[in-house]
Design a protein around this motif. Sequence first.
Motif, PDB file in Angstrom:
ATOM      1  N   ILE A  17     -52.980   2.585  18.339  1.00 21.01           N
ATOM      2  CA  ILE A  17     -51.950   2.591  20.118  1.00 21.01           C
ATOM      3  C   ILE A  17     -51.792   1.522  19.764  1.00 21.01           C
ATOM      4  CG2 ILE A  17     -52.846   3.339  22.251  1.00 21.01           C
ATOM      5  CD1 ILE A  17     -54.317   5.577  21.263  1.00 21.01           C
ATOM      6  N   ARG A  18     -50.226   1.119  20.654  1.00 19.98           N
ATOM      7  CA  ARG A  18     -50.318  -0.565  20.963  1.00 19.98           C
ATOM      8  C   ARG A  18     -49.614  -0.678  22.647  1.00 19.98           C
ATOM      9  NH1 ARG A  18     -45.268  -2.408  18.136  1.00 19.98           N
ATOM     10  NH2 ARG A  18     -45.484  -0.078  17.139  1.00 19.98           N
ATOM     11  N   SER A  19     -50.535  -1.647  22.935  1.00 19.53           N
ATOM     12  CA  SER A  19     -50.316  -1.807  24.491  1.00 19.53           C
ATOM     13  C   SER A  19     -49.879  -3.122  25.088  1.00 19.53           C
ATOM     14  CB  SER A  19     -51.525  -1.091  25.817  1.00 19.53           C
ATOM     15  OG  SER A  19     -51.009  -0.715  26.851  1.00 19.53           O
ATOM     16  N   ILE A  39     -59.776   9.894  19.946  1.00 15.82           N
ATOM     17  CA  ILE A  39     -61.095   8.876  20.454  1.00 15.82           C
ATOM     18  C   ILE A  39     -60.697   7.683  19.886  1.00 15.82           C
ATOM     19  CG2 ILE A  39     -62.794   8.235  19.523  1.00 15.82           C
ATOM     20  CD1 ILE A  39     -63.421  11.728  19.273  1.00 15.82           C
ATOM     21  N   ILE A  40     -60.664   6.656  21.394  1.00 14.74           N
ATOM     22  CA  ILE A  40     -60.872   5.026  21.479  1.00 14.74           C
ATOM     23  C   ILE A  40     -61.922   4.002  22.431  1.00 14.74           C
ATOM     24  CG2 ILE A  40     -59.701   5.818  23.075  1.00 14.74           C
ATOM     25  CD1 ILE A  40     -57.578   3.049  21.738  1.00 14.74           C
ATOM     26  N   ASP A  41     -61.939   3.247  21.791  1.00 10.94           N
ATOM     27  CA  ASP A  41     -63.412   2.687  22.030  1.00 10.94           C
ATOM     28  C   ASP A  41     -63.365   1.481  23.598  1.00 10.94           C
ATOM     29  OD1 ASP A  41     -62.108   0.978  21.211  1.00 10.94           O
ATOM     30  OD2 ASP A  41     -63.618   0.233  19.449  1.00 10.94           O
ATOM     31  N   THR A  42     -61.773   2.251  23.929  1.00 17.06           N
ATOM     32  CA  THR A  42     -60.706   1.244  25.213  1.00 17.06           C
ATOM     33  C   THR A  42     -60.516   2.261  26.100  1.00 17.06           C
ATOM     34  OG1 THR A  42     -60.524  -0.228  23.479  1.00 17.06           O
ATOM     35  CG2 THR A  42     -59.155  -0.317  25.440  1.00 17.06           C
ATOM     36  N   VAL A  43     -60.477   1.287  27.378  1.00 12.21           N
ATOM     37  CA  VAL A  43     -60.311   3.011  28.339  1.00 12.21           C
ATOM     38  C   VAL A  43     -58.466   2.292  28.162  1.00 12.21           C
ATOM     39  CG1 VAL A  43     -59.964   3.726  30.995  1.00 12.21           C
ATOM     40  CG2 VAL A  43     -62.107   3.253  29.387  1.00 12.21           C
ATOM     41  N   LEU A  44     -57.732   3.883  28.298  1.00 14.64           N
ATOM     42  CA  LEU A  44     -55.871   3.036  29.123  1.00 14.64           C
ATOM     43  C   LEU A  44     -55.933   3.784  30.328  1.00 14.64           C
ATOM     44  CD1 LEU A  44     -54.370   3.488  25.336  1.00 14.64           C
ATOM     45  CD2 LEU A  44     -54.974   1.672  26.032  1.00 14.64           C
ATOM     46  N   PRO A  45     -55.113   2.706  31.521  1.00 12.27           N
ATOM     47  CA  PRO A  45     -55.165   3.637  32.417  1.00 12.27           C
ATOM     48  C   PRO A  45     -54.104   4.788  32.173  1.00 12.27           C
ATOM     49  CG  PRO A  45     -54.555   1.540  32.566  1.00 12.27           C
ATOM     50  CD  PRO A  45     -54.337   1.875  31.082  1.00 12.27           C
ATOM     51  N   THR A  46     -54.413   5.649  33.633  1.00  8.08           N
ATOM     52  CA  THR A  46     -54.060   7.075  33.754  1.00  8.08           C
ATOM     53  C   THR A  46     -52.445   6.836  33.829  1.00  8.08           C
ATOM     54  OG1 THR A  46     -55.804   8.396  34.206  1.00  8.08           O
ATOM     55  CG2 THR A  46     -53.634   9.366  34.838  1.00  8.08           C
ATOM     56  N   TYR A  47     -51.302   7.424  32.697  1.00  9.44           N
ATOM     57  CA  TYR A  47     -49.530   7.306  33.007  1.00  9.44           C
ATOM     58  C   TYR A  47     -49.720   5.957  32.541  1.00  9.44           C
ATOM     59  CZ  TYR A  47     -50.270  11.002  36.089  1.00  9.44           C
ATOM     60  OH  TYR A  47     -50.395  12.578  36.391  1.00  9.44           O
ATOM     61  N   LYS A  48     -50.352   4.888  31.342  1.00 11.26           N
ATOM     62  CA  LYS A  48     -49.938   4.067  31.304  1.00 11.26           C
ATOM     63  C   LYS A  48     -49.134   4.348  29.886  1.00 11.26           C
ATOM     64  CE  LYS A  48     -50.202  -0.164  29.787  1.00 11.26           C
ATOM     65  NZ  LYS A  48     -49.287  -1.316  30.400  1.00 11.26           N
ATOM     66  N   GLU A  49     -47.923   3.211  29.835  1.00 11.45           N
ATOM     67  CA  GLU A  49     -46.926   4.075  28.521  1.00 11.45           C
ATOM     68  C   GLU A  49     -47.917   3.258  27.480  1.00 11.45           C
ATOM     69  OE1 GLU A  49     -43.227   4.133  29.386  1.00 11.45           O
ATOM     70  OE2 GLU A  49     -43.072   5.418  30.481  1.00 11.45           O
ATOM     71  N   ILE A  50     -47.586   3.312  26.479  1.00 14.88           N
ATOM     72  CA  ILE A  50     -48.157   3.269  25.247  1.00 14.88           C
ATOM     73  C   ILE A  50     -47.297   3.531  23.705  1.00 14.88           C
ATOM     74  CG2 ILE A  50     -50.990   3.076  25.615  1.00 14.88           C
ATOM     75  CD1 ILE A  50     -49.676   5.433  23.576  1.00 14.88           C
ATOM     76  N   LEU A  51     -47.771   2.881  22.546  1.00 12.96           N
ATOM     77  CA  LEU A  51     -46.305   3.346  21.807  1.00 12.96           C
ATOM     78  C   LEU A  51     -47.968   2.892  20.478  1.00 12.96           C
ATOM     79  CD1 LEU A  51     -43.847   3.670  21.128  1.00 12.96           C
ATOM     80  CD2 LEU A  51     -44.189   0.404  19.911  1.00 12.96           C
ATOM     81  N   GLY A  65     -45.744   7.427  23.984  1.00 11.15           N
ATOM     82  CA  GLY A  65     -46.134   8.298  24.962  1.00 11.15           C
ATOM     83  C   GLY A  65     -46.692   7.725  26.082  1.00 11.15           C
ATOM     84  N   SER A  66     -47.169   8.460  27.196  1.00 10.11           N
ATOM     85  CA  SER A  66     -48.271   8.002  28.230  1.00 10.11           C
ATOM     86  C   SER A  66     -49.169   8.548  28.384  1.00 10.11           C
ATOM     87  CB  SER A  66     -46.896   8.805  29.449  1.00 10.11           C
ATOM     88  OG  SER A  66     -47.112   8.760  30.482  1.00 10.11           O
ATOM     89  N   VAL A  67     -50.081   8.195  28.512  1.00  9.37           N
ATOM     90  CA  VAL A  67     -51.499   8.153  28.559  1.00  9.37           C
ATOM     91  C   VAL A  67     -51.750   9.447  30.066  1.00  9.37           C
ATOM     92  CG1 VAL A  67     -54.481   7.629  29.544  1.00  9.37           C
ATOM     93  CG2 VAL A  67     -53.011   6.124  27.843  1.00  9.37           C
ATOM     94  N   ARG A  68     -52.649  10.428  29.666  1.00  8.61           N
ATOM     95  CA  ARG A  68     -51.814  11.221  30.993  1.00  8.61           C
ATOM     96  C   ARG A  68     -53.754  12.106  30.910  1.00  8.61           C
ATOM     97  NH1 ARG A  68     -47.824  11.446  33.184  1.00  8.61           N
ATOM     98  NH2 ARG A  68     -45.876  11.943  31.544  1.00  8.61           N
ATOM     99  N   TRP A  69     -54.858  12.053  31.069  1.00 10.62           N
ATOM    100  CA  TRP A  69     -55.826  12.026  30.828  1.00 10.62           C
ATOM    101  C   TRP A  69     -56.789  11.102  30.150  1.00 10.62           C
ATOM    102  CZ3 TRP A  69     -59.209  14.061  26.881  1.00 10.62           C
ATOM    103  CH2 TRP A  69     -59.031  15.238  26.439  1.00 10.62           C
ATOM    104  N   VAL A  70     -58.427  10.827  30.590  1.00  8.28           N
ATOM    105  CA  VAL A  70     -59.485  10.316  30.065  1.00  8.28           C
ATOM    106  C   VAL A  70     -60.422  10.911  29.864  1.00  8.28           C
ATOM    107  CG1 VAL A  70     -60.587   8.293  29.667  1.00  8.28           C
ATOM    108  CG2 VAL A  70     -57.825   7.607  30.195  1.00  8.28           C
ATOM    109  N   LYS A  82     -63.750   7.147  24.215  1.00  5.43           N
ATOM    110  CA  LYS A  82     -63.610   7.511  25.137  1.00  5.43           C
ATOM    111  C   LYS A  82     -62.241   8.900  24.524  1.00  5.43           C
ATOM    112  CE  LYS A  82     -65.098   4.826  28.009  1.00  5.43           C
ATOM    113  NZ  LYS A  82     -66.746   4.854  28.309  1.00  5.43           N
ATOM    114  N   GLU A  83     -62.259   9.674  24.911  1.00  9.90           N
ATOM    115  CA  GLU A  83     -61.364  10.799  24.471  1.00  9.90           C
ATOM    116  C   GLU A  83     -59.741  10.615  25.394  1.00  9.90           C
ATOM    117  OE1 GLU A  83     -60.269  15.550  22.868  1.00  9.90           O
ATOM    118  OE2 GLU A  83     -62.354  14.923  24.780  1.00  9.90           O
ATOM    119  N   ILE A  84     -58.917   9.793  24.592  1.00 10.01           N
ATOM    120  CA  ILE A  84     -57.734  10.059  25.875  1.00 10.01           C
ATOM    121  C   ILE A  84     -56.175  11.018  25.493  1.00 10.01           C
ATOM    122  CG2 ILE A  84     -58.026   7.592  26.655  1.00 10.01           C
ATOM    123  CD1 ILE A  84     -56.045   7.070  24.895  1.00 10.01           C
TER     124      ILE A  84
END
Length: 104
Positions: A17-19, A39-51, A65-70, A82-84
Amino acid sequence: MENRREERVYGLKNLIIRSEDKEFSAVMTSISKTGVSVIIDTVLPTYKEILMDFEIENNKINVKGSVRWVNDHMAEPGSNLKEIGILFLNPPDNFIEYLDKILK
């Protein structure tokens, strides 16, 4: 079992995942036509666009993509996992074709 709008395929698969200018290793736990759970060891903010970089049938495919829940309560106490949930944003045609094939 919860009701889902989309069929899902469950299984573990590594992806990147790239942000902005950072890369994170993640493990996909499920995928549907509309999104993916990782599953990732970093919190990404909700609605953050990622690749996301998927390797599918020996081909690298980039999907926006866009993070929708954590969910940060999935792991043992003291764990930073964390599961996102990520919604696909305009996935490429070859990715949609792949999803159609595996979700039959």
